[in-house]
Design an enzyme around this catalytic site. Structure first.
Site, PDB file in Angstrom:
ATOM      1  N   GLU A   1      -8.939   0.276  -4.803  1.00  0.00           N
ATOM      2  CA  GLU A   1      -8.010   0.943  -3.874  1.00  0.00           C
ATOM      3  C   GLU A   1      -6.861   1.558  -4.670  1.00  0.00           C
ATOM      4  OE1 GLU A   1      -6.716  -1.909  -0.991  1.00  0.00           O
ATOM      5  OE2 GLU A   1      -8.717  -2.159  -0.131  1.00  0.00           O
TER       6      GLU A   1
ATOM      7  N   ASP B   1       0.862  -1.175   0.000  1.00  0.00           N
ATOM      8  CA  ASP B   1       0.000   0.000   0.000  1.00  0.00           C
ATOM      9  C   ASP B   1       0.901   1.228   0.000  1.00  0.00           C
ATOM     10  OD1 ASP B   1      -2.234  -1.639   0.180  1.00  0.00           O
ATOM     11  OD2 ASP B   1      -2.283  -1.558   2.363  1.00  0.00           O
TER      12      ASP B   1
END
Length: 251
Positions: free
Chosen positions: A206, A144
């Site tokens: 995302e 991430d």
């Protein structure tokens, strides 16, 4: 030469069942601590936010480390990558999944369990420690990330990290018509294109989530097999035992 501001193409939401059926041919790459890098910044978000069992360091497979460096080198002067999370213990994955599911259930008490599960899976992968179907972050292949300026100030990417709203979809700002929206669109395009050029795939719900070597990556890219199965950061005691067993004469 890659157009770093090329439009983000449409991409399907993952078919998790199909992704988890992808075979894994484990390549044996070790997990490496990302915090030693001078090529990008590391801010272990879940540890900083107090999530139980979240590690204080971000670890990823060696191949992921190299590709993050490759992506970081493509960024324009004055911009840097920030790694927020990488290898994730199963306990953290379960906590995130259960917490989001319960929040959605409380927010929408009349929603069917199947719908709540679908909504939860948009933003948190199903927790799994199965050797043949591990959660992406458990493999050390998922990361991430976000962008910051040269002084470490995070850029506005249009939603918060881990925000469970439609704004988190990678293409949400593709049709923006105002200056602010177009600026966010271009930052997301930049992040997407440097990461894709480095070999990563993106989770369409995302903007911050990228994969290399895990089953989700293999499914997205049509690979024959994933490279990474479940991984584990070895505690000191295990490393000592491993080292002692490797000495000549050890049984």
């Amino acid at each position: 030469m890659t157009d770093l501001l090329a439009a983000i193409p449409e991409a399907p939401e993952p078919d998790w069942a199909a992704a988890f059926r992808m075979p894994i041919v484990e390549c044996g790459e070790p997990l490496e601590a990302l915090g030693t890098s001078q090529g990008f910044l590391v801010w272990p978000a879940y540890h900083r936010l107090g999530v139980p069992n979240a590690p204080a360091e971000c670890h990823a497979r060696a191949g992921v480390f190299e590709r993050l460096l490759r992506a970081a080198r493509q960024l324009p002067d004055g911009l840097r990558l920030v790694v927020l999370d990488a290898w994730r213990p199963f306990a953290v994955q379960q906590h995130l999944y259960d917490t989001l599911y319960e929040i959605l259930r409380q927010h929408e008490p009349d929603a069917a369990p199947e719908e709540l599960t679908r909504r939860t899976r948009e933003f948190v992968a199903p927790p799994s420690t199965r050797a043949e179907a591990p959660s992406p972050h458990l493999t050390g292949g998922a990361v991430d990330i976000t962008l910051c300026d040269r002084d470490g100030r995070w850029l506005d990417m249009g939603s918060l990290f881990d925000e469970a709203t439609p704004r988190s979809y990678t293409r949400h700002y593709e049709d923006a018509s105002d200056d602010h929206g177009r600026a966010i669109r271009d930052r997301r395009r930049l992040l997407f294109n440097v990461m894709r050029e480095a070999g990563f795939s993106n989770l369409s719900s995302e903007w911050w989530h990228y994969d290399y070597g895990d089953q989700l990556w293999a499914w997205h890219r049509g690979e024959q097999a994933a490279l990474y199965g479940p991984a584990q950061v070895q505690p000191l005691e295990a490393l000592w035992r491993q080292q002692l067993h490797s000495l000549p004469g050890s049984s």
